[in-house]
Design an enzyme around this catalytic site. Structure first.
Site, PDB file in Angstrom:
ATOM      1  N   GLY A  63      27.355 -15.817 -35.996  1.00  0.00           N
ATOM      2  CA  GLY A  63      27.516 -14.934 -34.835  1.00  0.00           C
ATOM      3  C   GLY A  63      26.645 -15.407 -33.684  1.00  0.00           C
ATOM      4  O   GLY A  63      26.167 -14.610 -32.862  1.00  0.00           O
ATOM      5  N   ASP A  94      29.964 -19.827 -35.160  1.00  0.00           N
ATOM      6  CA  ASP A  94      30.720 -18.705 -34.589  1.00  0.00           C
ATOM      7  C   ASP A  94      32.200 -19.066 -34.669  1.00  0.00           C
ATOM      8  O   ASP A  94      32.565 -20.164 -35.112  1.00  0.00           O
ATOM      9  CB  ASP A  94      30.275 -18.420 -33.137  1.00  0.00           C
ATOM     10  CG  ASP A  94      30.454 -16.946 -32.769  1.00  0.00           C
ATOM     11  OD1 ASP A  94      31.589 -16.450 -32.850  1.00  0.00           O
ATOM     12  OD2 ASP A  94      29.461 -16.288 -32.411  1.00  0.00           O
ATOM     13  N   TYR A 105      31.729   1.167 -38.629  1.00  0.00           N
ATOM     14  CA  TYR A 105      30.590   0.256 -38.407  1.00  0.00           C
ATOM     15  C   TYR A 105      29.362   0.753 -39.167  1.00  0.00           C
ATOM     16  O   TYR A 105      28.705  -0.007 -39.890  1.00  0.00           O
ATOM     17  CB  TYR A 105      30.316   0.184 -36.904  1.00  0.00           C
ATOM     18  CG  TYR A 105      29.089  -0.594 -36.484  1.00  0.00           C
ATOM     19  CD1 TYR A 105      28.995  -1.963 -36.699  1.00  0.00           C
ATOM     20  CD2 TYR A 105      28.033   0.045 -35.831  1.00  0.00           C
ATOM     21  CE1 TYR A 105      27.872  -2.674 -36.281  1.00  0.00           C
ATOM     22  CE2 TYR A 105      26.917  -0.659 -35.404  1.00  0.00           C
ATOM     23  CZ  TYR A 105      26.844  -2.021 -35.632  1.00  0.00           C
ATOM     24  OH  TYR A 105      25.745  -2.725 -35.218  1.00  0.00           O
TER      25      TYR A 105
HETATM   26  P1  NAD Z   1      27.949  -9.579 -30.590  1.00  0.00           P
HETATM   27  O1  NAD Z   1      29.216  -8.815 -30.700  1.00  0.00           O
HETATM   28  O2  NAD Z   1      27.381  -9.841 -29.255  1.00  0.00           O
HETATM   29  O3  NAD Z   1      28.112 -10.978 -31.333  1.00  0.00           O
HETATM   30  C1  NAD Z   1      28.712 -11.070 -32.601  1.00  0.00           C
HETATM   31  C2  NAD Z   1      29.213 -12.486 -32.764  1.00  0.00           C
HETATM   32  O4  NAD Z   1      29.821 -12.578 -34.061  1.00  0.00           O
HETATM   33  C3  NAD Z   1      30.276 -12.864 -31.730  1.00  0.00           C
HETATM   34  O5  NAD Z   1      29.898 -14.056 -31.070  1.00  0.00           O
HETATM   35  C4  NAD Z   1      31.542 -13.056 -32.564  1.00  0.00           C
HETATM   36  O6  NAD Z   1      32.386 -14.094 -32.099  1.00  0.00           O
HETATM   37  C5  NAD Z   1      30.962 -13.395 -33.936  1.00  0.00           C
HETATM   38  N1  NAD Z   1      31.898 -13.080 -35.017  1.00  0.00           N
HETATM   39  C6  NAD Z   1      32.654 -11.969 -35.156  1.00  0.00           C
HETATM   40  N2  NAD Z   1      33.410 -12.071 -36.253  1.00  0.00           N
HETATM   41  C7  NAD Z   1      33.121 -13.258 -36.822  1.00  0.00           C
HETATM   42  C8  NAD Z   1      33.596 -13.923 -37.976  1.00  0.00           C
HETATM   43  N3  NAD Z   1      34.544 -13.384 -38.765  1.00  0.00           N
HETATM   44  N4  NAD Z   1      33.072 -15.136 -38.285  1.00  0.00           N
HETATM   45  C9  NAD Z   1      32.134 -15.705 -37.484  1.00  0.00           C
HETATM   46  N5  NAD Z   1      31.651 -15.104 -36.357  1.00  0.00           N
HETATM   47  C10 NAD Z   1      32.152 -13.911 -36.044  1.00  0.00           C
HETATM   48  O7  NAD Z   1      26.889  -8.844 -31.546  1.00  0.00           O
HETATM   49  P2  NAD Z   1      25.309  -8.786 -31.373  1.00  0.00           P
HETATM   50  O8  NAD Z   1      25.004  -7.649 -30.474  1.00  0.00           O
HETATM   51  O9  NAD Z   1      24.753 -10.121 -31.093  1.00  0.00           O
HETATM   52  O10 NAD Z   1      24.922  -8.298 -32.847  1.00  0.00           O
HETATM   53  C11 NAD Z   1      24.505  -9.197 -33.853  1.00  0.00           C
HETATM   54  C12 NAD Z   1      24.140  -8.368 -35.075  1.00  0.00           C
HETATM   55  O11 NAD Z   1      23.131  -7.411 -34.734  1.00  0.00           O
HETATM   56  C13 NAD Z   1      25.304  -7.569 -35.663  1.00  0.00           C
HETATM   57  O12 NAD Z   1      25.175  -7.540 -37.060  1.00  0.00           O
HETATM   58  C14 NAD Z   1      25.087  -6.179 -35.102  1.00  0.00           C
HETATM   59  O13 NAD Z   1      25.618  -5.194 -35.954  1.00  0.00           O
HETATM   60  C15 NAD Z   1      23.568  -6.105 -35.080  1.00  0.00           C
HETATM   61  N6  NAD Z   1      23.087  -5.110 -34.122  1.00  0.00           N
HETATM   62  C16 NAD Z   1      23.214  -5.315 -32.780  1.00  0.00           C
HETATM   63  C17 NAD Z   1      22.740  -4.353 -31.892  1.00  0.00           C
HETATM   64  C18 NAD Z   1      22.848  -4.527 -30.411  1.00  0.00           C
HETATM   65  O14 NAD Z   1      22.519  -3.573 -29.660  1.00  0.00           O
HETATM   66  N7  NAD Z   1      23.267  -5.694 -29.914  1.00  0.00           N
HETATM   67  C19 NAD Z   1      22.157  -3.172 -32.383  1.00  0.00           C
HETATM   68  C20 NAD Z   1      22.098  -2.976 -33.765  1.00  0.00           C
HETATM   69  C21 NAD Z   1      22.539  -3.979 -34.631  1.00  0.00           C
HETATM   70  C1  AKB Z   2      26.329  -0.486 -30.989  1.00  0.00           C
HETATM   71  O1  AKB Z   2      26.204   0.312 -30.030  1.00  0.00           O
HETATM   72  O2  AKB Z   2      27.324  -0.548 -31.723  1.00  0.00           O
HETATM   73  C2  AKB Z   2      25.159  -1.390 -31.301  1.00  0.00           C
HETATM   74  C3  AKB Z   2      24.300  -0.761 -32.344  1.00  0.00           C
HETATM   75  C4  AKB Z   2      23.311   0.245 -31.951  1.00  0.00           C
HETATM   76  O3  AKB Z   2      24.433  -1.071 -33.503  1.00  0.00           O
HETATM   77  N1  AKB Z   2      24.448  -1.652 -30.102  1.00  0.00           N
END
Ligand code: NAD
Ligand code: AKB
Length: 323
Positions: free
Chosen positions: A8, A34, A143
């Site tokens: 990712g 990715d 989710y």
């Molecule tokens: P994002 O959506 O910005 O990036 C996710 C990436 O995963 C994308 O580039 C997408 O192309 C890739 N992806 C999706 N499906 C895929 C697959 N089948 N195979 C390979 N790659 C794939 O997400 P993010 O915000 O960078 O989040 C990363 C992690 O952190 C996730 O597990 C998310 O649940 C967790 N998270 C994020 C936040 C936040 O606020 N950003 C908060 C809580 C948890």
């Molecule tokens: C979302 O809003 O889905 C994420 C998270 C808090 O996991 N930023």
């Protein structure tokens, strides 16, 4: 020196984590994975090793782990809360089966794993203020269901197979380099981007919806501090609460307006409001503070100054996926 795989890697967190890991370790030790190649300036090859793969494809993942002789995986590939509600089957498949593929490969190849959970594991029966580490976990989104399932899977693999897998429950993350990917907390990044561009913003959450948030530099530090902590210090093997900021949209708008007096925010809640209503306002992160010294550096004022400074110099790629 560890050889690291980040799945990712093109996402909001991955793009910044890869940059930090490549500064900390040798550039070529960090492999991005990715669904698409990383973006690169026209006519230039992407910087550093990368692999195009779907984390649901276990054989291809195994080839990549073997080809690059990987030691550590930061497994970030996921669908988020708002996009998850549009694609529940895919969300289960990517978030749970993708994680299981990584954990199984970690068992076979003796890999260390970081996997992020989320405040989405909490639900309507969870206390909303200072949400405890151990509490009722009754997520209402697919989710959140995948995140709690993933937490239990990580803890099971640790207990059963002694796998060194570590996790934090990130709050909503705010950053200026890469747009967020379809979450409920994305409004905060969108609001900053509009304000920095001299535009007004219509928020998709109600003005008083308080949520836990964190600035990306703190999130990256939490991730790396947890991963470099002594294994004996890690007492939580499902996922650590980590707190930093708590604010509602109108408080963020007011903080921005003190720096951009012409900025105006209106409110037009959509379906993401139902998701936000079930999440906490703040979390109790005593376990993370005690076990591995977690402490955030950015408060709302410092984050707002830094965000606007960077956005005004053009370091922004566009709207969030859910906007
Ligand atoms: P994002 O959506 O910005 O990036 C996710 C990436 O995963 C994308 O580039 C997408 O192309 C890739 N992806 C999706 N499906 C895929 C697959 N089948 N195979 C390979 N790659 C794939 O997400 P993010 O915000 O960078 O989040 C990363 C992690 O952190 C996730 O597990 C998310 O649940 C967790 N998270 C994020 C936040 C936040 O606020 N950003 C908060 C809580 C948890
Ligand atoms: C979302 O809003 O889905 C994420 C998270 C808090 O996991 N930023």
């Amino acid at each position: 020196m560890p050889r690291i795989l980040v799945t990712g890697a093109n996402g909001q967190i991955g793009s910044e984590l890869v940059a930090t890991l490549r500064e900390r370790y040798d550039h070529n030790q960090v492999v991005r994975l990715d669904l698409q190649p990383p973006s690169a300036p026209d006519g230039e090859a992407p910087d550093g090793p990368f692999a195009v793969a779907d984390v649901r494809d276990r054989e291809t993942l195994a080839d990549i782990v073997a080809r690059y002789d990987i030691d550590v995986v930061y497994h970030l590939a996921s669908l988020l809360s708002a996009s998850g509600e549009q694609h529940p089957d895919r969300t289960w498949d990517v978030n749970v089966n993708g994680l299981k593929n990584v954990l199984d490969l970690a068992r076979e190849h003796d890999l260390r794993v970081f996997w992020p959970s989320s405040i989405a594991v909490f639900g309507p029966s969870t206390p909303r203020e200072n949400t405890p580490q151990q509490t009722v976990l009754d997520p209402t989104t697919i989710y959140g269901v995948t995140k709690r399932s993933g937490e239990l899977l990580c803890r099971y693999y640790h207990r059963r197979y002694d796998l060194d897998v570590r996790s934090v429950r990130y709050p909503g993350l705010i950053s200026y380099k890469t747009a967020p990917g379809g979450g409920t907390t994305d409004y905060a990044v969108d609001m900053f981007a509009r304000a920095a561009a001299g535009e007004d913003y219509t928020c998709f959450l109600e003005r008083d919806t308080c949520l836990p948030m964190m600035y990306m530099p703190d999130a990256i530090r939490a991730t790396l501090d947890l991963m470099t902590a002594d294994p004996g210090e890690i007492t939580v093997r499902d996922s650590y609460n980590v707190g930093a900021l708590s604010f509602a949209p109108h408080e963020l708008a007011a903080t921005i307006r003190r720096r951009v007096p012409t900025f105006s925010c209106s409110y037009d809640p959509d379906e993401r409001q139902q998701i936000a209503n079930k999440w906490p306002c703040s979390v109790d992160d005593t376990a993370a503070r005690t076990d591995w010294g977690w402490a955030p550096e950015y408060d709302l004022e410092a984050m707002t100054d830094d965000m606007l400074d960077h956005l005004r110099t053009g370091e922004w790629e566009g709207e969030s996926a859910g906007a």
